[in-house]
Design an enzyme around this catalytic site. Structure first.
Site, PDB file in Angstrom:
ATOM      1  CD  GLN A  87      -2.822  -4.412   6.655  1.00 12.32           C
ATOM      2  OE1 GLN A  87      -2.779  -3.449   5.900  1.00 12.32           O
ATOM      3  NE2 GLN A  87      -3.499  -5.513   6.349  1.00 12.32           N
ATOM      4  CE  LYS A 142      -3.700  -2.563   2.215  1.00  6.53           C
ATOM      5  NZ  LYS A 142      -4.312  -3.008   3.466  1.00  6.53           N
ATOM      6  CG  ASP A 180      -9.043   0.342   4.963  1.00  4.56           C
ATOM      7  OD1 ASP A 180      -9.272   0.006   3.781  1.00  4.56           O
ATOM      8  OD2 ASP A 180      -8.611  -0.451   5.820  1.00  4.56           O
TER       9      ASP A 180
END
Ligand code: NAP
Length: 285
Positions: A98, A54, A121
């Site tokens: 994450q 990412k 996200d």
């Protein structure tokens, strides 16, 4: 027999990134470089790989990536403090935590601490609620990727029966909401669903979000169904038995090279949008 369409995620991702490049350049011209902060807690090798991918994708597009790596023994409070600091940092436009985080951390509490303006996200409950109501800024990235693939290939959801297998907060539930907002008739299946094969057999569109390799069987599908496989299991294997489903489907995403690459491009898109929103707010003040 009509040609089958292999829904090429790499091609969709390239198209998304090419369009974003001009927007990043424009932001830079007005003195703003979009920035995504990624937080990795612990040393899980797959999580480390995902975060690195990412961050690298950001940098390739000219987006700054601020990479924070915290030790395995980080407490929930320490993690919340880091997130709060990033919330306050005007140079950071998006925050990605994450997941999964180590078990001793309250992951939901950590997600909820992310400022909605920086939730690129789509992990906060507020972001999910807004997505479900149809005005969310940044839906979670894999559901957004599925919709982006459909849009790229002109696959209509309206009036179609969509069967989503899986109901996780980051995937099954938000993709069901997005499809419902597109006027599909949505059935969301899960581990308690009875007669799963019958539900799938009546679907025009199947989204696989189960986390079980080769789970969706070709013989369950209606002839001509569109199959979108969000699954990503050990050994680069999707949740769909690809070869068998290819026989019946009119269009299908492969794994790898399907939903995965588009997911990352959605994260970049949301980060650019968050930066654009900030610039607009500043110019209005
Ligand atoms: P998850 O949280 O484990 O959720 C799996 C879902 O599948 C649950 O809702 C579960 O039902 C349901 N399920 C399990 N067994 C089932 C069965 N026999 N019949 C029907 N439903 C069943 O997984 P996730 O995070 O949503 O991820 C799903 C897949 O997508 C994984 O392969 C993951 O690696 C992949 N993924 C890919 C990306 C990407 O970028 N491509 C991103 C995220 C995830 P219950 O709710 O009843 O337990």
């Amino acid at each position: 027999m009509k040609d089958k369409i292999i829904l090429d995620g790499t091609r969709v991702a390239t198209d998304v990134k090419e369009k974003l490049k001009a927007r990043v350049d424009h932001l830079k011209n007005v003195g703003v470089t979009p920035c995504l902060a990624t937080i990795l807690v612990g040393n899980d090798p797959s999580s480390a790989t995902y975060v690195r991918m990412k961050g690298n994708a950001c940098e390739k597009l000219g987006i700054n990536s601020k990479r924070i790596h915290l030790p395995e023994e980080t407490t929930t409070e320490e993690l919340l403090a880091v997130i709060n600091e990033l919330n306050q940092d005007s140079e950071v436009h998006g925050i990605l935590l994450q997941h999964p985080v180590p078990n001793h951390i309250d992951e939901r509490k950590a997600f909820e601490t992310i400022d909605i303006e920086k939730d690129v996200d789509g992990v906060t409950s507020l972001g999910y609620g807004q997505t479900a109501l149809g005005f969310g800024m940044y839906p979670s990235c894999t559901p957004a990727a599925i919709i982006a693939i459909m849009d790229y290939y002109g696959i209509e959801a309206q009036g179609k029966h969509a069967v989503v297998v899986g109901r996780s907060p980051i995937l099954g539930k938000p993709v069901s909401a997005l499809l419902l907002n597109r006027n599909a008739t949505v059935t969301t299946c899960h581990s308690y669903t009875e007669n799963l094969a019958d539900h799938i057999g009546s679907a025009d569109l199947v989204v696989a979000a189960v986390g079980k390799p080769n789970f969706i069987q070709g013989e369950w599908l209606k002839e001509g169904a569109v199959v979108l496989d969000a699954g990503y299991n050990k050994g680069n294997i999707g949740d769909v038995d690809y070869e068998a489903c290819l026989e019946k489907a009119s269009a299908i995403t492969p794994v790898p090279g399907g939903v995965g690459p588009v997911t990352i491009s959605m994260l970049l898109k949301h980060t650019v949008e968050a930066a654009e929103k900030k610039v607009k707010e500043i110019s209005m003040n």
